[in-house]
Write an enzyme that holds these catalytic residues in place. Structure first.
Site, PDB file in Angstrom:
ATOM      1  N   LYS A 187     -13.815  -1.373   8.650  1.00 40.39           N
ATOM      2  CA  LYS A 187     -12.791  -0.318   8.588  1.00 40.39           C
ATOM      3  C   LYS A 187     -12.642   0.456   9.894  1.00 40.39           C
ATOM      4  O   LYS A 187     -11.542   0.871  10.262  1.00 40.39           O
ATOM      5  CB  LYS A 187     -13.104   0.660   7.458  1.00 40.39           C
ATOM      6  CG  LYS A 187     -12.996   0.049   6.059  1.00 40.39           C
ATOM      7  CD  LYS A 187     -11.569  -0.195   5.658  1.00 40.39           C
ATOM      8  CE  LYS A 187     -11.446  -0.682   4.225  1.00 40.39           C
ATOM      9  NZ  LYS A 187     -10.073  -1.134   3.913  1.00 40.39           N
ATOM     10  N   GLU A 242      -6.183   7.833   2.923  1.00 37.00           N
ATOM     11  CA  GLU A 242      -6.547   7.671   1.523  1.00 37.00           C
ATOM     12  C   GLU A 242      -7.877   6.946   1.494  1.00 37.00           C
ATOM     13  O   GLU A 242      -8.219   6.236   2.444  1.00 37.00           O
ATOM     14  CB  GLU A 242      -5.486   6.842   0.799  1.00 37.00           C
ATOM     15  CG  GLU A 242      -5.642   5.313   0.918  1.00 37.00           C
ATOM     16  CD  GLU A 242      -5.439   4.774   2.329  1.00 37.00           C
ATOM     17  OE1 GLU A 242      -4.840   5.499   3.156  1.00 37.00           O
ATOM     18  OE2 GLU A 242      -5.893   3.651   2.616  1.00 37.00           O
ATOM     19  N   SER A 285     -17.806  -8.491   5.638  1.00 37.88           N
ATOM     20  CA  SER A 285     -17.003  -7.302   5.920  1.00 37.88           C
ATOM     21  C   SER A 285     -17.758  -5.978   5.907  1.00 37.88           C
ATOM     22  O   SER A 285     -17.367  -5.030   6.585  1.00 37.88           O
ATOM     23  CB  SER A 285     -15.829  -7.241   4.945  1.00 37.88           C
ATOM     24  OG  SER A 285     -16.303  -7.293   3.617  1.00 37.88           O
TER      25      SER A 285
END
Lengths: 409, 279
Positions: free
Chosen positions: A96, A118, A385
């Protein structure tokens, strides 16, 4: 080659990936989206911006992340070699941050002193709060009330990083409501605020911007494969919720037709509506959060409830570029159940000493299945990830163990 | 002639402004919606905007989203919404005063039903036009084409941040009237109206013959007074839906009455020399 090249030349100026994407937003947002698109295009061709972004990726995020040969998982699967692209080793523990650093730099470039985001489980919220702290931006994160309750550690982290967390009380009080609220905030605050969306979803240009910032994953992987095995991998597997780690991993491989690309969605606890989040497998075309893509919906077009053991995959929509890749046949999309993902979480932890995020665990299941069907000379890459620390409470709860907050620390 | 055009012709002839209140179909149920609309028409409504409940309405504020959620929580389907609209169209005071009904609907619901089918069914149920607030002008060609075939109006939106060239294009694509957003932001009851709106309306007036109606954030008779000299009508949504909220704890008749007196205060402020078509 021509077909794959055309798959690379997207989106169009209108933000279309084939029929998917576009902008389905109130007129109030059109000005901000046009401004963002134009600033982004300028940033792309500005070497200073690119240098600054690369410098932060290297010295702050910790890139490049390793491509690691997972010998024990390979032995367990009993076939092709399995490699892990270690996005879990990034600062804040997941992919991220790649996008958040890039978008925070864009916010600075647009002279917007405030950012909003968000978040579902809190990973993107923490990554945004981190980037906001780094660049001295005011930051507010929208998070469903239900998620605030379930993810107290991440709420604490965001606050510690100087951000404000706004609990969203509307609707299902989860990620999709947090996106609705963030979009509403942005409509009233576009003059001084940039919205750092966390996945390849939303109206154009967001799916393009997030894909581009995450494509560092796929570019590094290609280079590392050439260095380590002397060629490109045979298969690349990544999990797909909104689809940002997979889009970043797949995009640089799109025109390498010999490389099989596999996206894995959340099969949840079953295939009835409301029990899974396998949007590309079981959804229909529709509009959600400003883009035309696949959506899990009922016969009227109302968004369906979704479920996954993994909070990051628990989303009823999916990025429009994935819808495009699915329709073109370039990427195959499968799904993996909660139970199988939990088993992969345990297996990977024990065999490799790496706790995978539950999102990542879905991809590991498929990678091991595919490896088992292939010869040892083949190479399967998993986009690893994120790390699994955030999921320990949930996994423990499902195992009937109590490591709840009042006992921790 | 489309009922929306007829209504604005009539209002213009009489030097009056349009009062356009909004209700959600099916909140708290379809029968209550009927009573609310009957009361609104009795108390000065010139057109009625009817919201189609949708699970993820990004173009609406929290008040309307909550209203949609209440309607959907009882299992309301799109066919129930069309049925509800048919009943509204059959209300005696709606028929007697030829009150146009306008749908407010998120694009994904239109898409799912099929654009042509949606327009056909909307018209059959008694709608004269629709606002699709998350469908910007560049995506609206097909809907406008289908609507034009049936003389069904597609009302488009202009905001304070819309550049002039773009506003011109939107005005050209719009039919029925032009919906001018009064504040940058989502629907909700605001305390005051911004002043730059005056300039934008004056400019738009030179670009189009369409009636200019102002919406988003109108909640007080003072707002209606401010706007009557520059706009052709006002749209009031959240302030009415806030009253509908109370139907959870109050008898529907009582809520309908409260909505009526609130509507009357706005309608009278908008058109001070009382000459209401609905009495």
């Amino acid at each position: 080659m021509a077909v794959s090249d055309s798959l690379m030349q997207v989106p169009t100026d209108e933000g279309r990936f084939g029929p998917f994407g576009g902008r389905y937003v109130p007129e109030t947002l059109m000005y901000a989206l046009n401004q963002l698109e134009s600033e982004y295009r300028k940033a792309c061709s500005d070497p200073t911006f690119q240098e600054e972004w690369n410098r932060y990726l290297e010295s702050y995020v910790g890139r490049p992340t390793p491509l690691y040969f997972a010998a024990r998982l390979t032995r367990e699967a009993g076939g092709a070699r399995i490699f892990l692209k270690r996005e879990d080793l990034n600062h804040t523990g997941a992919h991220k941050i790649n996008n958040c650093i890039g978008q925070a730099l864009l916010a600075k470039r647009m002279n917007k002193p405030r950012v909003i985001a968000e978040t579902g489980a809190g990973q993107h919220g923490v990554a945004t709060a981190t980037a906001a702290a780094l660049f001295g931006l005011e930051c507010q994160v929208y998070m469903g009330q239900e998620d605030v309750r379930r993810q107290r550690l991440n709420v604490f982290k965001m606050k510690a990083l100087g951000s404000e967390v706004i609990a969203v009380q509307s609707g299902s009080q989860t990620l999709r409501d947090a996106i609705n609220e963030a979009l509403r905030d942005w409509m009233a605050s576009v003059q001084n605020t940039h919205y750092i969306i966390g996945s390849v979803v939303g109206p154009h240009p967001f799916p393009m911007i997030v894909r581009d910032f995450q494509s560092v994953i796929g570019r590094e992987t290609k280079k590392q494969c050439l260095e380590q095995i002397g060629r490109l991998p045979d298969v690349v597997v990544a999990c797909v919720g909104g689809g940002s780690n997979s889009a970043g991993m797949f995009y640089p491989f799109i025109s390498d037709e010999a490389v099989e690309l596999v996206g894995i969605e959340a099969g949840g606890r079953g295939l009835n509506r409301g029990d899974h989040a396998a949007t590309l497998n079981y959804g229909q075309p529709g509009v959600l959060h400003g883009a035309f893509s696949f959506v899990l919906q009922d016969e009227d077009g109302q968004t369906a409830p979704v479920h996954s053991v993994s909070a990051g995959l628990d989303y009823p929509g999916v990025g429009p570029e994935h819808a495009f890749w699915k329709e073109s046949g370039r990427v195959r999309y499968g799904h993996v159940s909660d139970a199988d993902a939990l088993e992969a979480f345990r297996l990977c932890s024990r065999l490799e000493g790496i706790l995978p995020a539950l999102e990542t665990s879905h991809a590991i299941v498929e990678a091991m299945r595919l490896a088992a069907q292939r010869p040892p000379t083949d190479a399967v890459v998993v986009c690893f990830s994120g790390r699994g620390d955030k999921d320990c409470f949930e996994v423990a709860r499902l195992q009937g163990e109590d490591i709840a907050d009042n006992h921790s620390d | 002639m489309n009922a929306i055009d007829a209504r604005f012709d009539d209002l213009r002839r009489r030097g009056r402004k349009a009062f356009i209140p909004f209700v959600t179909a099916g909140d708290p149920d379809s029968d209550a919606t009927k009573q609310f609309v009957a009361s609104l028409v009795d108390h000065g409504a010139d057109l009625i905007e009817v919201g189609f409940p949708y699970s993820d309405p990004i173009a609406d504020g929290a008040v309307i989203q909550a209203s949609y959620a209440r309607a959907l929580s009882h299992g309301l389907r799109i066919d129930d919404v069309f049925a509800c609209i048919s009943h509204l169209a059959e209300l005696p005071n709606v028929q007697a005063n030829r009150i146009p009904l306008i749908g407010m609907v998120s694009y994904t619901l239109v898409y799912r039903r099929g654009i042509a089918s949606f327009v056909e069914q909307a018209q059959k149920s008694g709608l004269s036009g629709a606002i699709v607030p998350d469908l910007p002008v560049e995506e609206s060609d097909e809907l406008c084409r289908q609507a034009r075939k049936r003389d069904f109006k597609i009302i488009q939106l202009v905001t304070p941040t819309t550049p002039r060239e773009r506003a011109r294009r939107i005005a050209q694509a719009s039919s029925g009237f032009l919906y001018c957003v009064s504040v940058t932001g989502i629907t909700g009851a605001r305390a005051t109206l911004p002043t730059e709106l005056v300039e934008q309306l004056a400019w738009l007036r030179q670009q189009t013959d369409l009636p200019l109606c102002v919406g988003f954030g109108i909640s007080k008779p003072e707002h209606a007074e401010q706007l009557r000299s520059i706009a052709d009508g006002i749209i009031v949504g959240s302030a009415i839906v806030r009253l509908i909220e109370q139907a959870a704890t109050c008898p529907v008749e009582q809520v309908a009455q409260a909505i009526g007196s609130f509507a009357r205060s706005l309608a009278d402020a908008l058109n001070p020399a009382v000459d209401s078509p609905a009495g």
